[in-house]
Scaffold this motif. Sequence first.
Motif, PDB file in Angstrom:
ATOM      1  N   GLY A   3      12.854   6.621 -13.039  1.00 48.72           N
ATOM      2  CA  GLY A   3      12.456   5.218 -12.974  1.00 48.72           C
ATOM      3  C   GLY A   3      11.581   4.845 -14.152  1.00 48.72           C
ATOM      4  O   GLY A   3      10.366   4.768 -14.025  1.00 48.72           O
ATOM      5  N   GLY A   5      11.771   2.002 -15.860  1.00 45.59           N
ATOM      6  CA  GLY A   5      11.627   0.568 -16.026  1.00 45.59           C
ATOM      7  C   GLY A   5      12.595  -0.061 -17.011  1.00 45.59           C
ATOM      8  O   GLY A   5      12.546  -1.259 -17.257  1.00 45.59           O
ATOM      9  N   ASP A   7      16.193  -1.447 -18.663  1.00 46.29           N
ATOM     10  CA  ASP A   7      17.261  -2.296 -18.120  1.00 46.29           C
ATOM     11  C   ASP A   7      18.347  -1.448 -17.470  1.00 46.29           C
ATOM     12  O   ASP A   7      18.918  -1.847 -16.449  1.00 46.29           O
ATOM     13  CB  ASP A   7      17.868  -3.167 -19.223  1.00 46.29           C
ATOM     14  N   LYS A  10      17.134  -0.387 -14.051  1.00 46.74           N
ATOM     15  CA  LYS A  10      17.192  -1.539 -13.143  1.00 46.74           C
ATOM     16  C   LYS A  10      18.619  -1.829 -12.701  1.00 46.74           C
ATOM     17  O   LYS A  10      18.874  -2.151 -11.541  1.00 46.74           O
ATOM     18  CB  LYS A  10      16.580  -2.770 -13.811  1.00 46.74           C
ATOM     19  N   SER A  11      19.579  -1.683 -13.615  1.00 45.60           N
ATOM     20  CA  SER A  11      20.989  -1.910 -13.277  1.00 45.60           C
ATOM     21  C   SER A  11      21.497  -0.864 -12.301  1.00 45.60           C
ATOM     22  O   SER A  11      22.199  -1.183 -11.334  1.00 45.60           O
ATOM     23  CB  SER A  11      21.850  -1.889 -14.541  1.00 45.60           C
ATOM     24  N   TYR A  13      19.709   0.991 -10.234  1.00 47.38           N
ATOM     25  CA  TYR A  13      19.021   0.779  -8.962  1.00 47.38           C
ATOM     26  C   TYR A  13      19.654  -0.392  -8.202  1.00 47.38           C
ATOM     27  O   TYR A  13      19.946  -0.292  -7.005  1.00 47.38           O
ATOM     28  CB  TYR A  13      17.537   0.520  -9.207  1.00 47.38           C
ATOM     29  N   ARG A  14      19.848  -1.500  -8.898  1.00 45.63           N
ATOM     30  CA  ARG A  14      20.455  -2.689  -8.275  1.00 45.63           C
ATOM     31  C   ARG A  14      21.869  -2.382  -7.783  1.00 45.63           C
ATOM     32  O   ARG A  14      22.268  -2.795  -6.696  1.00 45.63           O
ATOM     33  CB  ARG A  14      20.449  -3.857  -9.258  1.00 45.63           C
TER      34      ARG A  14
END
Length: 66
Positions: A3, A5, A7, A10-11, A13-14
């Motif tokens: 993790g 942070g 992009d 984040k992608s 994880y999403r």
Amino acid sequence: MPGDGSDTFKSVYRGAASLAGGCFAGIRNPHSHEGGLSELPEHEALEQLAVISVLARWVDSATVER
């Protein structure tokens, strides 16, 4: 992935969260809450298991951060 942070994190994880929500909404819930559903054809059951298998592998390889 860690993790960090980024992009990409984040992608990822999403995407995992969306796939999990989709599995619950589209696979688990109809089978759990609609008692009258008939058995799935074998190929559909295998497809659903494949999707859940990918999600399970992602969860298994994840690290919980507090």
